[in-house]
Design a protein around this motif. Sequence first.
Motif, PDB file in Angstrom:
ATOM      1  N   GLU A 214       3.801   3.796 -12.569  1.00 22.04           N
ATOM      2  CA  GLU A 214       2.706   3.166 -12.772  1.00 22.04           C
ATOM      3  C   GLU A 214       2.378   2.409 -11.689  1.00 22.04           C
ATOM      4  N   LEU A 215       1.121   2.046 -11.417  1.00 18.43           N
ATOM      5  CA  LEU A 215       0.583   1.343 -10.326  1.00 18.43           C
ATOM      6  C   LEU A 215       1.183   0.152  -9.770  1.00 18.43           C
ATOM      7  N   THR A 216       1.466   0.110  -8.622  1.00 18.26           N
ATOM      8  CA  THR A 216       1.981  -1.120  -7.517  1.00 18.26           C
ATOM      9  C   THR A 216       1.523  -0.782  -6.392  1.00 18.26           C
ATOM     10  N   LEU A 217       1.344  -2.127  -5.570  1.00 16.59           N
ATOM     11  CA  LEU A 217       0.987  -1.900  -4.148  1.00 16.59           C
ATOM     12  C   LEU A 217       2.247  -1.986  -3.378  1.00 16.59           C
ATOM     13  N   GLN A 218       3.209  -1.908  -3.793  1.00 19.15           N
ATOM     14  CA  GLN A 218       4.588  -2.088  -2.912  1.00 19.15           C
ATOM     15  C   GLN A 218       4.515  -0.797  -2.231  1.00 19.15           C
ATOM     16  N   ASN A 219       5.047  -0.990  -0.960  1.00 20.43           N
ATOM     17  CA  ASN A 219       5.445   0.301  -0.078  1.00 20.43           C
ATOM     18  C   ASN A 219       6.670   0.654  -0.502  1.00 20.43           C
ATOM     19  N   MET A 220       6.922   1.763  -0.936  1.00 19.08           N
ATOM     20  CA  MET A 220       8.170   2.502  -1.440  1.00 19.08           C
ATOM     21  C   MET A 220       8.792   3.501  -0.214  1.00 19.08           C
ATOM     22  N   HIS A 221       8.001   3.591   0.873  1.00 24.66           N
ATOM     23  CA  HIS A 221       8.489   4.807   1.950  1.00 24.66           C
ATOM     24  C   HIS A 221      10.061   4.206   2.270  1.00 24.66           C
ATOM     25  N   PRO A 222      10.787   5.158   2.211  1.00 22.60           N
ATOM     26  CA  PRO A 222      12.211   4.932   2.602  1.00 22.60           C
ATOM     27  C   PRO A 222      12.426   4.699   3.981  1.00 22.60           C
ATOM     28  N   GLY A 223      11.387   5.181   4.859  1.00 23.95           N
ATOM     29  CA  GLY A 223      11.635   4.889   6.297  1.00 23.95           C
ATOM     30  C   GLY A 223      10.847   3.660   6.675  1.00 23.95           C
ATOM     31  N   GLY A 224      10.329   2.991   5.692  1.00 20.09           N
ATOM     32  CA  GLY A 224       9.458   1.676   5.998  1.00 20.09           C
ATOM     33  C   GLY A 224       8.139   2.098   6.898  1.00 20.09           C
ATOM     34  N   GLU A 225       7.627   3.360   6.982  1.00 20.32           N
ATOM     35  CA  GLU A 225       6.317   3.438   7.634  1.00 20.32           C
ATOM     36  C   GLU A 225       5.198   2.894   7.145  1.00 20.32           C
ATOM     37  N   ALA A 226       4.255   2.349   8.178  1.00 21.79           N
ATOM     38  CA  ALA A 226       3.274   1.485   7.604  1.00 21.79           C
ATOM     39  C   ALA A 226       2.198   2.272   6.641  1.00 21.79           C
ATOM     40  N   ILE A 227       1.646   1.446   5.525  1.00 23.58           N
ATOM     41  CA  ILE A 227       0.849   2.260   4.657  1.00 23.58           C
ATOM     42  C   ILE A 227      -0.540   2.434   5.644  1.00 23.58           C
ATOM     43  N   PHE A 228      -1.139   1.460   6.347  1.00 23.83           N
ATOM     44  CA  PHE A 228      -2.155   1.656   7.273  1.00 23.83           C
ATOM     45  C   PHE A 228      -1.738   1.885   8.583  1.00 23.83           C
ATOM     46  N   PRO A 229      -1.827   2.947   9.200  1.00 27.70           N
ATOM     47  CA  PRO A 229      -3.004   3.991   9.022  1.00 27.70           C
ATOM     48  C   PRO A 229      -2.425   5.294   8.434  1.00 27.70           C
ATOM     49  N   ILE A 230      -0.820   5.131   8.496  1.00 25.62           N
ATOM     50  CA  ILE A 230      -0.172   6.670   8.328  1.00 25.62           C
ATOM     51  C   ILE A 230      -0.633   7.306   6.888  1.00 25.62           C
ATOM     52  N   LEU A 231      -0.669   6.412   5.859  1.00 25.03           N
ATOM     53  CA  LEU A 231      -0.840   7.034   4.469  1.00 25.03           C
ATOM     54  C   LEU A 231      -2.163   7.771   4.732  1.00 25.03           C
ATOM     55  N   MET A 232      -3.229   7.182   5.167  1.00 21.08           N
ATOM     56  CA  MET A 232      -4.496   7.647   5.139  1.00 21.08           C
ATOM     57  C   MET A 232      -4.558   9.028   6.356  1.00 21.08           C
ATOM     58  N   ILE A 233      -3.579   9.227   7.115  1.00 23.91           N
ATOM     59  CA  ILE A 233      -3.646  10.334   8.154  1.00 23.91           C
ATOM     60  C   ILE A 233      -2.661  11.380   6.993  1.00 23.91           C
ATOM     61  N   THR A 234      -1.712  11.081   6.339  1.00 27.99           N
ATOM     62  CA  THR A 234      -0.991  11.948   5.877  1.00 27.99           C
ATOM     63  C   THR A 234      -1.630  12.562   4.833  1.00 27.99           C
TER      64      THR A 234
END
Length: 481
Positions: A214-234
């Motif tokens: 379910e929805l959460t704003l937590q960044n769960m990336h194992p490598g800790g990559e920044a949500i902005f801007p890398i998620l938008m690029i990915t």
Amino acid sequence: MITFLLAIVLLIAAYFTYGKIIERIFGVKENRQTPAYSMKDGVDYIPMGTNRNSLIQLLNIAGVGPIFGPIMGALYGPVAFIWIVVGCIFAGAVHDYLTGMISIRNKGAHLPQLAGKFLGRPMKHMVNFVAVLLLLLVGTVFVTAPAGLIFDLIGGGVGLSVIIGLIFVYYIFATLLPVDKIIGRIYPILGALLLISAVGIGVMLIATGAPVPELTLQNMHPGGEAIFPILMITIACGAISGFHATQSPIISRTTQNERNGRKIFYGMMIVEGIIAMIWAAAAMSLFYGTDLAALINSGGAGLVVSEVAFTLLGAVGGTLAVLGVIVLPITSGDTAFRSARMIIADYIKLPQLKIASRLWVALPLFVVSFILTNMDFTILWRYFGVTNAAISAIALFVGAMYLGIQYKNHWVATVPAVFMTMVALTFIFSAPIGFGLPMTVSYVLAGTGTAALTGLFAWKMKLNRAEKEFELDADTTEKAA
């Protein structure tokens, strides 16, 4: 599961609500003759039905983007759902609709021509180079990705280089022949296969009660990559992709009536967003965090596709689903090369009626792309991603300018244009393939650059508004198509 289902409902509802708002702001003219009729040439300008055009548009824009991107984006957790929904509704679908419709109003013009007309002549040359570069990267990525999937599906029975060669042969024919000979005939069938495979995965997620987080704003990336801007690029093609701005003019040259634009351009982007949601949910529910990361590291997103398909659908259904995924990149790769041919031909003013003229433009593209297939896929994907974001920002600024000159609500395009400019610049300043600067410094530099570019846009809009004879649309016959 509630978050997943709610996201699907929001995407579908947006087509009937926000899509109509954008259509109303643009101002459809049903009696205006489209380029499919006014410039009919039997090669690129050919009238085709709305359902046919819609499926072709979906296959053109989809590629592996709404599958591989969301799978890699799933590493961030449910926050990826927010980007897919918000990005698709308010940025991606608006981007696709405006570029497609403005192209229809301007004789099926491609983005470099539109950028030159609305943003200034220097932009035409820059966008021409960047658009062709993007299409080459897309074509290359969409050769290597399906080739790897086919290689795995047949158990390595045929060499990878042979498969790549066969895909290139198909691309050559699809690029050179009239649009209704291969693309217009087989795409509706392939589109059905794509939709069946995506719907099959989605239905099985619901039927099996898969543990979609379910929805959460937590960044769960194992490598800790920044949500902005890398998620938008990915996650690009499932939310917003500049590549689509290079594809829409193919269909703007075959659209029969402007009233069909919302279904073809806005609607198919919504469908792509739904496909992205399904694959992101599948990756999150079946493989948790580090398990997903390990799977991607060992065999790439393609391995995740196979695991998801065969786990949820069994041997037969899984095979059909993988075939549906293979169809996506192949049917975007061929039109990527076709778009590149058309853009270059328009730029150098070389008529494309003779097949020799088409071959003269297309062959160098295939040679360069074949060389690029030797590059690492991950590096190619990152270069594709940042170029994609930059083109999307430019296309949105074109749309905003078109609306702004007429004193219409240009903010529906200006706001996402500014956002995507910030995404692209932040990535360029921070990423290892860019300047590799610290993230804080990158934010400051990107913010400064975005503000400057936005100021230039506002200045250019003021100049265009003051030019009383600005030719907003190309002359055509006001006649029902």
